[in-house]
Design a protein around this motif. Structure first.
Motif, PDB file in Angstrom:
ATOM      1  N   ILE A 119       5.403  -6.201  -3.640  1.00 36.34           N
ATOM      2  CA  ILE A 119       3.964  -6.029  -3.831  1.00 36.34           C
ATOM      3  C   ILE A 119       3.666  -5.003  -4.911  1.00 36.34           C
ATOM      4  N   PHE A 120       4.437  -3.910  -4.922  1.00 38.94           N
ATOM      5  CA  PHE A 120       4.161  -2.832  -5.882  1.00 38.94           C
ATOM      6  C   PHE A 120       5.315  -2.707  -6.881  1.00 38.94           C
ATOM      7  N   ASN A 121       4.992  -2.281  -8.067  1.00 38.14           N
ATOM      8  CA  ASN A 121       6.002  -2.071  -9.097  1.00 38.14           C
ATOM      9  C   ASN A 121       6.056  -0.583  -9.445  1.00 38.14           C
ATOM     10  N   PHE A 122       6.340   0.204  -8.398  1.00 39.78           N
ATOM     11  CA  PHE A 122       6.341   1.656  -8.574  1.00 39.78           C
ATOM     12  C   PHE A 122       7.764   2.162  -8.706  1.00 39.78           C
ATOM     13  N   ARG A 123       7.881   3.375  -9.267  1.00 38.40           N
ATOM     14  CA  ARG A 123       9.155   4.061  -9.360  1.00 38.40           C
ATOM     15  C   ARG A 123       8.970   5.522  -8.921  1.00 38.40           C
ATOM     16  N   GLY A 124      10.074   6.124  -8.514  1.00 36.73           N
ATOM     17  CA  GLY A 124      10.037   7.545  -8.169  1.00 36.73           C
ATOM     18  C   GLY A 124       9.248   7.818  -6.900  1.00 36.73           C
ATOM     19  N   GLY A 125       8.405   8.869  -6.977  1.00 34.60           N
ATOM     20  CA  GLY A 125       7.638   9.298  -5.806  1.00 34.60           C
ATOM     21  C   GLY A 125       6.666   8.244  -5.326  1.00 34.60           C
ATOM     22  N   LYS A 126       6.060   7.505  -6.243  1.00 36.27           N
ATOM     23  CA  LYS A 126       5.119   6.463  -5.839  1.00 36.27           C
ATOM     24  C   LYS A 126       5.828   5.352  -5.063  1.00 36.27           C
ATOM     25  N   GLN A 127       7.070   5.036  -5.469  1.00 32.73           N
ATOM     26  CA  GLN A 127       7.832   4.017  -4.751  1.00 32.73           C
ATOM     27  C   GLN A 127       8.103   4.456  -3.310  1.00 32.73           C
ATOM     28  N   ALA A 128       8.489   5.733  -3.133  1.00 36.62           N
ATOM     29  CA  ALA A 128       8.737   6.248  -1.783  1.00 36.62           C
ATOM     30  C   ALA A 128       7.467   6.202  -0.944  1.00 36.62           C
ATOM     31  N   ALA A 129       6.340   6.569  -1.552  1.00 35.05           N
ATOM     32  CA  ALA A 129       5.069   6.532  -0.839  1.00 35.05           C
ATOM     33  C   ALA A 129       4.704   5.111  -0.449  1.00 35.05           C
ATOM     34  N   ALA A 130       4.979   4.153  -1.331  1.00 32.05           N
ATOM     35  CA  ALA A 130       4.678   2.756  -1.039  1.00 32.05           C
ATOM     36  C   ALA A 130       5.532   2.236   0.125  1.00 32.05           C
ATOM     37  N   ILE A 131       6.816   2.634   0.137  1.00 28.95           N
ATOM     38  CA  ILE A 131       7.708   2.215   1.220  1.00 28.95           C
ATOM     39  C   ILE A 131       7.223   2.775   2.549  1.00 28.95           C
ATOM     40  N   ILE A 132       6.853   4.050   2.555  1.00 30.52           N
ATOM     41  CA  ILE A 132       6.363   4.672   3.790  1.00 30.52           C
ATOM     42  C   ILE A 132       5.080   3.998   4.252  1.00 30.52           C
ATOM     43  N   ALA A 133       4.189   3.688   3.304  1.00 31.40           N
ATOM     44  CA  ALA A 133       2.930   3.033   3.653  1.00 31.40           C
ATOM     45  C   ALA A 133       3.184   1.647   4.252  1.00 31.40           C
ATOM     46  N   MET A 134       4.113   0.874   3.659  1.00 35.62           N
ATOM     47  CA  MET A 134       4.419  -0.459   4.180  1.00 35.62           C
ATOM     48  C   MET A 134       5.054  -0.358   5.573  1.00 35.62           C
ATOM     49  N   TRP A 135       5.913   0.659   5.744  1.00 35.59           N
ATOM     50  CA  TRP A 135       6.533   0.851   7.064  1.00 35.59           C
ATOM     51  C   TRP A 135       5.473   1.162   8.111  1.00 35.59           C
ATOM     52  N   ALA A 136       4.505   2.026   7.764  1.00 30.51           N
ATOM     53  CA  ALA A 136       3.437   2.385   8.705  1.00 30.51           C
ATOM     54  C   ALA A 136       2.584   1.171   9.046  1.00 30.51           C
ATOM     55  N   VAL A 137       2.312   0.325   8.047  1.00 26.65           N
ATOM     56  CA  VAL A 137       1.506  -0.879   8.302  1.00 26.65           C
ATOM     57  C   VAL A 137       2.242  -1.826   9.233  1.00 26.65           C
ATOM     58  N   MET A 138       3.549  -2.002   9.018  1.00 28.39           N
ATOM     59  CA  MET A 138       4.327  -2.903   9.867  1.00 28.39           C
ATOM     60  C   MET A 138       4.413  -2.387  11.305  1.00 28.39           C
ATOM     61  N   VAL A 139       4.602  -1.090  11.457  1.00 27.06           N
ATOM     62  CA  VAL A 139       4.659  -0.502  12.799  1.00 27.06           C
ATOM     63  C   VAL A 139       3.309  -0.641  13.489  1.00 27.06           C
ATOM     64  N   ALA A 140       2.222  -0.462  12.726  1.00 29.86           N
ATOM     65  CA  ALA A 140       0.883  -0.608  13.291  1.00 29.86           C
ATOM     66  C   ALA A 140       0.650  -2.041  13.763  1.00 29.86           C
TER      67      ALA A 140
END
Length: 318
Positions: A285-306
């Motif tokens: 979904i996202f084409n991020f690198r570095g810190g933004k990529q980590a934030a995107a992964i955490i956000a997707m994980w939170a959405v899936m858990v929700a």
């Protein structure tokens, strides 16, 4: 009063009671035995209640070991605390006890008991052949008490539970006051029943199946019979029904707690499983690198858990 306890043999504990003078000095005579326990109490001369009791909390006075039976030893200062008393008339036998602060469910900084906790075990164990027990608690502080046959297995619990407050409000006694639990077995059963009832209703709303629910319904039946017998002054029958109620309540508590805990314990497992999918989803979904990529992964994980929380009953029961 100072109560001195020492082991006469492996099976016999001897008690000597001494009275301290106005300045607090006392003498006890020990005929050459080791492992001496000294407990001090200040009894109110007007009420007969205990105003100060031996402290078994974190400030407890250590037991004494005398190496020389002819030696004169200075016991030093005994540790006591301002307290109220909770009396159990019967039904407490060879179990472990813990007094906790109700608000935090953590061990109370100050507490005591008579018979002494040291009789059976160094870990909150005590023994009373008559089954009677006096618990000393900090004044004006809600406490809960649980009894265990081992460190883990709860056999009795006291949180002052009721229909209006199924998880309890704790027991509170004033300084120098005394609370008498007249029918301990019935009180234990009722505490278990209302805790179980609250948990069962939550589990049923979440469509969680709990095995052996008949134990829970049987508990209520025997509680009602016990109260009816007490009203009719049938005390022997009331005790029998109370014991039956406690037996069913303990079994119900075991099954209800185990079912809920098993469901809740799967949450970390599912949280771990969705981690790889969070990586994949964030990359697609996202084409991020570095810190933004980590934030995107955490956000997707939170959405899936929700999303998962809407389908897994453990989240609503946790």
């Amino acid at each position: 009063l100072v109560i001195c306890r020492y082991a006469y043999s492996a099976d016999l504990i001897v008690e000597d009671i001494s009275e301290a003078d106005d300045e607090g000095w006392f003498k006890v005579f020990i005929p050459g035995f080791r492992g001496v326990i000294l407990d001090a109490f200040l009894v109110n001369a007007s009420t007969g209640n205990v105003d100060y009791a031996a402290d078994y909390g974190i400030h407890q006075y250590a037991s004494l070991a005398f190496d020389n039976k002819d030696q004169v030893n200075d016991a030093g200062y005994l540790t006591v605390f301002r307290c109220g008393s909770i009396f159990f008339g019967a039904g407490i036998e060879d179990e472990f006890m813990q007094v906790r602060r109700f608000e935090t469910h953590t061990a109370s900084e100050y507490y005591g008991s008579s018979p002494s906790q040291y009789y059976a075990s160094p870990f909150f164990g005590f023994r009373s052949e008559e089954g009677a027990l006096m618990v000393f608690a900090p004044p004006d502080t809600p406490v809960e008490i649980d009894f265990r046959s081992s460190v883990e297995a709860i056999t009795k619990i006291m949180v002052n539970a009721s229909q209006d407050n199924p998880m309890g409000v704790g027991y509170t006694v004033a300084a120098g006051g005394q609370l008498i639990i007249q029918n301990p077995q019935l009180e234990f059963a009722e505490n278990f029943y209302w805790i179980n009832e609250w948990r069962v209703q939550r589990a049923l709303k979440s469509n969680l199946r709990i095995p052996s629910l008949e134990y829970h319904s049987n508990t209520l039946q025997h509680i009602q019979l016990a109260k009816s017998n007490l009203t009719n002054l049938q005390y022997s029958k009331a005790l029998t029904e109370s014991l039956d109620a406690l037996q069913y309540a303990t079994l119900a508590y075991k099954y209800v707690t185990s079912s809920i805990r098993s469901s809740v314990d799967t949450i970390p497992f599912f949280g771990f499983i969705v981690v790889p999918f969070a990586f994949l989803a964030a990359g697609l979904i996202f084409n991020f690198r570095g810190g933004k990529q980590a934030a995107a992964i955490i956000a997707m994980w939170a959405v899936m858990v929700a999303i998962l929380s809407f389908f897994h009953v453990g989240f609503s029961l946790a």
